[in-house]
Design a protein around this motif. Structure first.
Motif, PDB file in Angstrom:
ATOM      1  N   CYS A  78       0.840  -1.191   0.000  1.00 57.43           N
ATOM      2  CA  CYS A  78       0.000   0.000   0.000  1.00 57.43           C
ATOM      3  C   CYS A  78       0.876   1.242   0.000  1.00 57.43           C
ATOM      4  O   CYS A  78       2.076   1.167   0.293  1.00 57.43           O
ATOM      5  N   CYS A  79       0.283   2.367  -0.343  1.00 58.83           N
ATOM      6  CA  CYS A  79       0.950   3.661  -0.215  1.00 58.83           C
ATOM      7  C   CYS A  79      -0.094   4.765  -0.163  1.00 58.83           C
ATOM      8  O   CYS A  79      -1.181   4.639  -0.723  1.00 58.83           O
ATOM      9  N   GLN A  80       0.261   5.806   0.539  1.00 60.91           N
ATOM     10  CA  GLN A  80      -0.594   6.983   0.649  1.00 60.91           C
ATOM     11  C   GLN A  80      -0.229   7.967  -0.456  1.00 60.91           C
ATOM     12  O   GLN A  80       0.951   8.212  -0.713  1.00 60.91           O
ATOM     13  N   PHE A  90       3.818  11.325  -1.053  1.00 61.44           N
ATOM     14  CA  PHE A  90       3.849   9.861  -1.093  1.00 61.44           C
ATOM     15  C   PHE A  90       4.290   9.380   0.281  1.00 61.44           C
ATOM     16  O   PHE A  90       5.341   9.785   0.772  1.00 61.44           O
ATOM     17  N   PHE A  93       4.336   3.900   2.568  1.00 63.02           N
ATOM     18  CA  PHE A  93       4.663   2.887   1.564  1.00 63.02           C
ATOM     19  C   PHE A  93       5.083   1.611   2.266  1.00 63.02           C
ATOM     20  O   PHE A  93       6.050   1.590   3.019  1.00 63.02           O
ATOM     21  N   SER A  94       4.355   0.548   2.011  1.00 65.72           N
ATOM     22  CA  SER A  94       4.610  -0.732   2.665  1.00 65.72           C
ATOM     23  C   SER A  94       4.446  -1.861   1.664  1.00 65.72           C
ATOM     24  O   SER A  94       3.459  -1.916   0.942  1.00 65.72           O
ATOM     25  N   ILE A 109       5.619   2.104  -6.989  1.00 63.97           N
ATOM     26  CA  ILE A 109       5.901   3.539  -6.943  1.00 63.97           C
ATOM     27  C   ILE A 109       5.663   4.172  -8.316  1.00 63.97           C
ATOM     28  O   ILE A 109       5.151   5.287  -8.412  1.00 63.97           O
ATOM     29  N   ALA A 112       1.972   4.609  -8.610  1.00 59.14           N
ATOM     30  CA  ALA A 112       1.530   5.708  -7.744  1.00 59.14           C
ATOM     31  C   ALA A 112       1.830   7.058  -8.395  1.00 59.14           C
ATOM     32  O   ALA A 112       0.989   7.961  -8.392  1.00 59.14           O
TER      33      ALA A 112
END
Length: 179
Positions: A78-80, A90, A93-94, A109, A112
């Motif tokens: 996931c990532c914000q 950004f 990030f996991s 990435i 994203a």
């Protein structure tokens, strides 16, 4: 598309994902389980990386998305992404520790960045990284991010961000121009 990216589904997180996302984020950064991957912060921070309230806040925010990556029905990363005017932020990030080091992060990435450009028309992606994380910063530099030297203090005393094991932690802003 390479076989690594095959079978990945990208979608926005929902409230139903909160428990699984917190577990993923914690496993990528904290405790013994995180040592299976290379992104662990276990040597510099104890305690939590996030909590259900923090994840839910990202999901609910009008200017933010928590991009969730699934493979075979399981959340693996996931990532914000947060819209901040002319740039996107950004964070969070996991990647599942068992899948780290195989190139999955590069695929995520890049997606994203693509989604931030498409959704918001931003020209830059910003992120903050704990400045002592040389290996992680080097990984982002290989993806086109540059160090700015602009630091912000680590929130010592706020256990929502973890319990520091050293007294020299701060965040450095990394920036990438998006084509």
């Amino acid at each position: 598309m390479d076989t690594l990216a095959t079978g990945l589904t990208f979608r926005d997180a929902t409230d139903a994902d909160v428990v699984e996302l917190v577990a993923l984020i914690e496993s990528a950064y904290r405790g013994e389980a995180s040592r299976a991957g290379w992104t662990t912060e276990a040597d510099i921070l104890e305690g939590q990386r996030t909590d259900p309230e923090g994840v839910r806040a990202v999901i609910k925010s009008a200017d933010s998305r928590l991009l969730t990556v699934e493979r075979e029905g399981r959340i693996v990363a996931c990532c914000q992404l947060e819209h901040r005017g002319d740039h996107a932020y950004f964070g969070m990030f996991s990647v599942s520790p068992a899948l780290q080091g195989a190139g999955l992060g590069k695929v995520i990435i890049a997606e994203a960045e693509r989604q931030a450009r498409a959704a918001w028309g931003v020209t830059e992606m910003h992120m903050t990284v704990i400045s002592v994380r040389d290996d992680l910063i080097a990984w982002y530099e290989r993806r086109g991010y540059r160090r700015t030297g602009r630091m912000t203090p680590f929130p010592y005393g706020d256990e929502r961000f973890g319990i520091p094991l050293r007294d020299d932690l701060q965040f450095e802003l990394l920036v990438k121009e998006l084509g």
